[in-house]
Design a protein around this motif. Sequence first.
Motif, short mmCIF file in Angstrom:
data_model
loop_
_atom_site.label_atom_id
_atom_site.label_comp_id
_atom_site.label_asym_id
_atom_site.label_seq_id
_atom_site.Cartn_x
_atom_site.Cartn_y
_atom_site.Cartn_z
N MET A 6 -5.23 -6.76 -9.59
CA MET A 6 -5.76 -5.73 -8.69
C MET A 6 -5.80 -6.25 -7.26
O MET A 6 -5.33 -5.59 -6.34
N VAL A 7 -6.35 -7.47 -7.09
CA VAL A 7 -6.39 -8.08 -5.76
C VAL A 7 -4.96 -8.27 -5.26
O VAL A 7 -4.65 -8.02 -4.10
N ALA A 8 -4.07 -8.67 -6.19
CA ALA A 8 -2.67 -8.88 -5.85
C ALA A 8 -2.03 -7.60 -5.34
O ALA A 8 -1.27 -7.60 -4.38
N LEU A 9 -2.40 -6.49 -5.99
CA LEU A 9 -1.84 -5.20 -5.61
C LEU A 9 -2.27 -4.86 -4.18
O LEU A 9 -1.49 -4.36 -3.37
N LEU B 163 -2.99 -7.04 -1.88
CA LEU B 163 -2.34 -7.96 -0.95
C LEU B 163 -0.86 -7.65 -0.79
O LEU B 163 -0.31 -7.75 0.30
N GLY B 164 -0.21 -7.32 -1.91
CA GLY B 164 1.25 -7.18 -1.89
C GLY B 164 1.77 -5.76 -1.81
O GLY B 164 2.80 -5.51 -1.22
N GLY B 165 1.03 -4.81 -2.41
CA GLY B 165 1.54 -3.45 -2.53
C GLY B 165 2.66 -3.42 -3.55
O GLY B 165 3.27 -4.45 -3.85
N ALA B 166 2.93 -2.26 -4.14
CA ALA B 166 3.99 -2.21 -5.13
C ALA B 166 4.52 -0.80 -5.30
O ALA B 166 3.74 0.15 -5.27
N PRO B 167 5.85 -0.67 -5.45
CA PRO B 167 6.38 0.65 -5.80
C PRO B 167 6.01 0.97 -7.25
O PRO B 167 5.90 0.07 -8.07
N ALA B 168 5.80 2.25 -7.53
CA ALA B 168 5.37 2.62 -8.88
C ALA B 168 6.34 3.62 -9.50
O ALA B 168 7.09 4.28 -8.80
N ALA C 115 2.74 -13.04 -5.82
CA ALA C 115 4.10 -13.55 -5.69
C ALA C 115 5.09 -12.61 -6.38
O ALA C 115 6.19 -12.36 -5.87
N ILE C 116 4.68 -12.07 -7.53
CA ILE C 116 5.55 -11.14 -8.26
C ILE C 116 5.78 -9.87 -7.45
O ILE C 116 6.91 -9.41 -7.28
N TYR C 117 4.69 -9.30 -6.91
CA TYR C 117 4.83 -8.08 -6.11
C TYR C 117 5.72 -8.33 -4.89
O TYR C 117 6.51 -7.48 -4.49
N GLN C 118 5.58 -9.53 -4.29
CA GLN C 118 6.40 -9.83 -3.11
C GLN C 118 7.87 -10.00 -3.50
O GLN C 118 8.77 -9.56 -2.78
N PHE C 119 8.10 -10.62 -4.67
CA PHE C 119 9.48 -10.73 -5.17
C PHE C 119 10.05 -9.33 -5.40
O PHE C 119 11.20 -9.05 -5.03
N GLY C 120 9.23 -8.46 -5.99
CA GLY C 120 9.66 -7.07 -6.22
C GLY C 120 10.04 -6.39 -4.92
O GLY C 120 11.05 -5.68 -4.85
N LYS C 121 9.24 -6.63 -3.89
CA LYS C 121 9.51 -6.05 -2.57
C LYS C 121 10.87 -6.54 -2.05
O LYS C 121 11.66 -5.75 -1.53
#
Lengths: 320, 120
Positions: A1-4, A6-11, A147-153
Amino acid sequence: MVALQLGGAPAATLGEVKNRADLIIFWGSNPAESHPRHFTRYSGTAKGRMNPNGRKDRHVVVVDIRKTPSVKYSDEFIQIKPGNDYEVFTVMRMIANGHIPDTDMVGGIPLQTLIDLVERCKKARMGVLFFGQGITETKGKHQNSTAIYQFGKDMTKHSKFLTLPMRGHYNVVGSGNVMCWQTGYPFAVNFGKGYPRFNPGEFSVVDLLLRREPDVAVIVAAEPIDHLPYAAAKHLENIPTIVLDPRKTLTTKIAKVIIPVKHAGVSVEGTAYRMDHIPIKMQAVLESPWPKDDIPLSTIINRIKKIRSEEKKTDGGKAA
Amino acid sequence: MVQAKVVDENTQVFENVVCPFCATLCDDITVQVKDNKVSKVNGCNLCKGVFLHAHEDWTKPMIDGKEVTYDLAVEEAAQLLARANNPLIYGLAATDVDAQKKCVELADLIGANLDNASSV
């Protein structure tokens, strides 16, 4: 949740995953045991609009620290050394951005394997990385997910790419959504000042219990004695704990007050949020003599209001 | 309750039932109920666990390990919470959204800490 945050994510919904995705990666997740039908309904053998042949149209990768039962359903298994997820994702981001590090192995994985994986992600029609508790409950915690969300970005520059958490409890997504809708924050909220304040680390359950701050606890449909770290759970034994649960659990064993309730989705209807944030109406198939859990909660709320107004009256009398 | 097919006097079959175990929330489960007990279910092993054992280990209203009336258990909870200085409300992940909303209302009223399973 905190990661989301910080990073944001497409859904996307699991329906889109089923219809479009041709690359599926399970990282630190073992759906064969934790979400047994995820694979057949959405991410593996399911046939979709762009995946008419089901399993044959998808490439499935499992990344884990050991050969889990999910590995036999995959095309590729990558074994990672425990606690190295952040390092590996950092290197994958380097590779994605055109920097090849001067090393042969990263976190127990040959560099070439990671280069190939990044290439595969870039070329995918739609890639989906599902990550589980192997990411969130290990060294690095929410930083791994960040890190995962940023990789996704990074990957979205090249292909359609999603990073989705494999949520556990059937309505854990709903609890975050309801709290966001009602308080503005997804978890770790404190109402001590009369308005909601959000601070993970201060108002999150494990930290509160480790500091032995709560003097009364209400546990609704959860099993903290089983799931929380021992030192935190131990504080619940030392304070009055009120448990609302349809079934006997390890937590009801230490409870001061037990309030039985109907089992949502089994003995009463209700709404729950699937892991892709889709609300789904649950039915009831059995009958139970107890009320649904919002009824005793309402009674408690009304009773507390009454107790307070009575106390105010007596205090007012004294003052006069 | 959803409309169920009645097989015989005591047996009903429910179709397209949603399984409340994991967050995949499969919505295609068929559940056969006989005398208010699940006799057959076609989900995965986790789903079978939920429905086939749904009638085991039920809780009863209790205070300090002694069985009491429902009203007394609720009253005791209200008394404890009305006098709490820094209460904690935790869980919410395995119930429906109405109950979750009530938890927020209660937390607001008593100035509680409110947290769910996302934080663990």
